[in-house]
Design a protein around this motif. Sequence first.
Motif, PDB file in Angstrom:
ATOM      1  N   PHE A  60      34.890  36.237  26.313  1.00 52.98           N
ATOM      2  CA  PHE A  60      34.706  35.282  27.405  1.00 52.98           C
ATOM      3  C   PHE A  60      35.226  35.873  28.712  1.00 52.98           C
ATOM      4  CE2 PHE A  60      36.446  31.983  30.184  1.00 52.98           C
ATOM      5  CZ  PHE A  60      35.294  31.259  30.448  1.00 52.98           C
ATOM      6  N   PHE A  61      36.409  36.490  28.658  1.00 48.60           N
ATOM      7  CA  PHE A  61      36.961  37.083  29.882  1.00 48.60           C
ATOM      8  C   PHE A  61      36.046  38.182  30.404  1.00 48.60           C
ATOM      9  CE2 PHE A  61      39.387  40.101  32.336  1.00 48.60           C
ATOM     10  CZ  PHE A  61      40.113  39.284  33.196  1.00 48.60           C
ATOM     11  N   ALA A  62      35.554  39.038  29.503  1.00 47.91           N
ATOM     12  CA  ALA A  62      34.711  40.153  29.931  1.00 47.91           C
ATOM     13  C   ALA A  62      33.408  39.670  30.557  1.00 47.91           C
ATOM     14  CB  ALA A  62      34.414  41.065  28.741  1.00 47.91           C
ATOM     15  N   ALA A  63      32.848  38.587  30.019  1.00 47.89           N
ATOM     16  CA  ALA A  63      31.562  38.096  30.509  1.00 47.89           C
ATOM     17  C   ALA A  63      31.697  37.277  31.783  1.00 47.89           C
ATOM     18  CB  ALA A  63      30.879  37.264  29.426  1.00 47.89           C
ATOM     19  N   ALA A  64      32.743  36.453  31.868  1.00 53.15           N
ATOM     20  CA  ALA A  64      32.893  35.551  33.014  1.00 53.15           C
ATOM     21  C   ALA A  64      33.758  36.135  34.117  1.00 53.15           C
ATOM     22  CB  ALA A  64      33.488  34.219  32.555  1.00 53.15           C
ATOM     23  N   LEU A  65      34.684  37.029  33.774  1.00 49.30           N
ATOM     24  CA  LEU A  65      35.681  37.543  34.720  1.00 49.30           C
ATOM     25  C   LEU A  65      36.241  36.390  35.557  1.00 49.30           C
ATOM     26  CD1 LEU A  65      33.958  40.888  35.757  1.00 49.30           C
ATOM     27  CD2 LEU A  65      36.008  40.611  34.343  1.00 49.30           C
ATOM     28  N   PRO A  66      36.875  35.434  34.887  1.00 53.16           N
ATOM     29  CA  PRO A  66      37.241  34.182  35.562  1.00 53.16           C
ATOM     30  C   PRO A  66      38.370  34.337  36.574  1.00 53.16           C
ATOM     31  CG  PRO A  66      38.121  34.244  33.333  1.00 53.16           C
ATOM     32  CD  PRO A  66      37.253  35.448  33.472  1.00 53.16           C
ATOM     33  N   ILE A 178      33.799  37.859  40.311  1.00 52.45           N
ATOM     34  CA  ILE A 178      32.574  38.522  40.768  1.00 52.45           C
ATOM     35  C   ILE A 178      31.510  37.449  40.937  1.00 52.45           C
ATOM     36  CG2 ILE A 178      30.906  40.352  40.303  1.00 52.45           C
ATOM     37  CD1 ILE A 178      33.775  41.357  40.563  1.00 52.45           C
ATOM     38  N   ARG A 179      31.258  37.025  42.163  1.00 48.93           N
ATOM     39  CA  ARG A 179      30.334  35.906  42.354  1.00 48.93           C
ATOM     40  C   ARG A 179      28.878  36.304  42.131  1.00 48.93           C
ATOM     41  NH1 ARG A 179      30.222  33.105  47.983  1.00 48.93           N
ATOM     42  NH2 ARG A 179      32.429  33.621  48.108  1.00 48.93           N
ATOM     43  N   ASP A 180      28.538  37.586  42.309  1.00 52.34           N
ATOM     44  CA  ASP A 180      27.156  38.039  42.173  1.00 52.34           C
ATOM     45  C   ASP A 180      26.804  38.217  40.697  1.00 52.34           C
ATOM     46  OD1 ASP A 180      24.736  39.385  43.706  1.00 52.34           O
ATOM     47  OD2 ASP A 180      25.230  40.697  42.014  1.00 52.34           O
ATOM     48  N   ASP A 181      25.731  37.549  40.254  1.00 47.75           N
ATOM     49  CA  ASP A 181      25.354  37.587  38.838  1.00 47.75           C
ATOM     50  C   ASP A 181      25.025  39.001  38.372  1.00 47.75           C
ATOM     51  OD1 ASP A 181      25.594  34.818  38.746  1.00 47.75           O
ATOM     52  OD2 ASP A 181      23.469  34.486  39.175  1.00 47.75           O
ATOM     53  N   GLN A 182      24.295  39.762  39.196  1.00 47.01           N
ATOM     54  CA  GLN A 182      23.893  41.106  38.782  1.00 47.01           C
ATOM     55  C   GLN A 182      25.106  42.022  38.629  1.00 47.01           C
ATOM     56  OE1 GLN A 182      21.282  43.177  41.497  1.00 47.01           O
ATOM     57  NE2 GLN A 182      20.571  44.582  39.919  1.00 47.01           N
ATOM     58  N   ARG A 183      26.011  41.966  39.576  1.00 45.76           N
ATOM     59  CA  ARG A 183      27.209  42.801  39.482  1.00 45.76           C
ATOM     60  C   ARG A 183      28.058  42.411  38.275  1.00 45.76           C
ATOM     61  NH1 ARG A 183      29.302  43.220  45.815  1.00 45.76           N
ATOM     62  NH2 ARG A 183      27.623  44.596  46.539  1.00 45.76           N
ATOM     63  N   ARG A 184      28.188  41.107  38.054  1.00 40.19           N
ATOM     64  CA  ARG A 184      28.970  40.642  36.907  1.00 40.19           C
ATOM     65  C   ARG A 184      28.334  41.100  35.597  1.00 40.19           C
ATOM     66  NH1 ARG A 184      29.161  35.844  38.486  1.00 40.19           N
ATOM     67  NH2 ARG A 184      27.509  34.987  37.186  1.00 40.19           N
ATOM     68  N   GLY A 185      27.006  41.044  35.523  1.00 39.74           N
ATOM     69  CA  GLY A 185      26.308  41.505  34.332  1.00 39.74           C
ATOM     70  C   GLY A 185      26.468  43.000  34.110  1.00 39.74           C
ATOM     71  N   MET A 186      26.419  43.774  35.187  1.00 39.91           N
ATOM     72  CA  MET A 186      26.614  45.221  35.072  1.00 39.91           C
ATOM     73  C   MET A 186      28.009  45.544  34.542  1.00 39.91           C
ATOM     74  SD  MET A 186      24.798  46.360  38.651  1.00 39.91           S
ATOM     75  CE  MET A 186      25.558  47.977  38.644  1.00 39.91           C
ATOM     76  N   LEU A 187      29.013  44.845  35.057  1.00 39.91           N
ATOM     77  CA  LEU A 187      30.381  45.096  34.603  1.00 39.91           C
ATOM     78  C   LEU A 187      30.555  44.721  33.135  1.00 39.91           C
ATOM     79  CD1 LEU A 187      32.427  43.930  37.716  1.00 39.91           C
ATOM     80  CD2 LEU A 187      32.277  46.254  36.805  1.00 39.91           C
ATOM     81  N   TYR A 188      29.907  43.639  32.717  1.00 42.09           N
ATOM     82  CA  TYR A 188      30.003  43.243  31.310  1.00 42.09           C
ATOM     83  C   TYR A 188      29.375  44.306  30.405  1.00 42.09           C
ATOM     84  CZ  TYR A 188      29.237  40.759  26.952  1.00 42.09           C
ATOM     85  OH  TYR A 188      29.216  40.413  25.624  1.00 42.09           O
ATOM     86  N   GLU A 189      28.190  44.778  30.765  1.00 48.12           N
ATOM     87  CA  GLU A 189      27.532  45.794  29.941  1.00 48.12           C
ATOM     88  C   GLU A 189      28.351  47.085  29.912  1.00 48.12           C
ATOM     89  OE1 GLU A 189      23.499  46.366  31.100  1.00 48.12           O
ATOM     90  OE2 GLU A 189      22.861  44.371  30.459  1.00 48.12           O
ATOM     91  N   LEU A 190      28.927  47.470  31.043  1.00 47.31           N
ATOM     92  CA  LEU A 190      29.756  48.672  31.083  1.00 47.31           C
ATOM     93  C   LEU A 190      30.997  48.500  30.220  1.00 47.31           C
ATOM     94  CD1 LEU A 190      30.355  51.472  32.214  1.00 47.31           C
ATOM     95  CD2 LEU A 190      31.294  50.378  34.269  1.00 47.31           C
TER      96      LEU A 190
END
Length: 224
Positions: A60-66, A178-190
Motif C-alpha cells: 500500500f505504501f509503495a503504490a500510494a506513497l501516502p 506524488i500527486r501526478d498519477d503517471q509519476r506515481r505509477g512509474m515509481l511503483y513499477e520501479l
Amino acid sequence: ADQVALIRKQLDAADWSDGRATVGSQGARVKRNRQLPEQSAVGRELARIVMAALAAHPTFFAAALPARTMPPLFNRYEGGEQYGVHIDGAVRNVAGNMAGTAPGADYQLRTDVSSTLFLSEPEDYDGGELVVHDTYGAHEVKLPAGDLILYPSSSRHEVTAVTRGCRVSAFFWTQSMIRDDQRRGMLYELDQAIHALRLRHGDSDETVVLAGHYHNLLRLWAET
C-alpha cells in the motif's frame, strides 16, 4: 481473515444511514447506498483497525506513497442499490475527531488516490462491481473479502446495482506525496522491479544504483 470477520460482525449489527448525506448535489442524483455516519463510534473503531493494517502493508505504501490518508468510511449496497458514474471530489474536509487524527486537528485532504476495501465475498452477492473508466475502457473489479484496490481519484467510476445479497466495503482517500498519477505509477513499477531483482539475485552494485535513482526521483517529485 479474522480481522475481516470481526469487522463484518460489527458492521452487520450497525445502524446505517442514507449515503447521499456525504455527497454534493451531482453525486446525490446517482448515489443509492447506505453508509455508517462519519461520527459513528463503530465506524471510528473499525477505521482504526483498517488504518493499522494499512500502516503495516508495504505494498500500500509503495503504490500510494501516502502523505495523508483519510480514515476509512463504510458503505453497504443491497436490493438494487448502486452508485452511478461519478468522479470523487478533489478535496475532502476531515474532522479532527475522526479515527486516526489528532483531536481538534481538522484539515483538508487532496484526493489523489481512491481505495476500496472489499468486505464481502464475491459469491455472496450479484452485481456490485466497481467499474473504473479510463482511456482504455471500463475495468470491472470484484475482489475477495479483505482485498483492496487503489485507483486514481481523477477516474470516472461507478458501483453497479447489487441484485442479490449484500456488498459491504470500506472506502477512503489518500493525498499522495506524488500527486501526478503517471509519476506515481512509474515509481511503483520501479520499486517492485528493484524488489524482484533483489529477491532473485541479492544485493548488487546495480540494484544499489537503481535504488538510488528511485529515491532521487522521489526526492525530486515528492510534496510533503
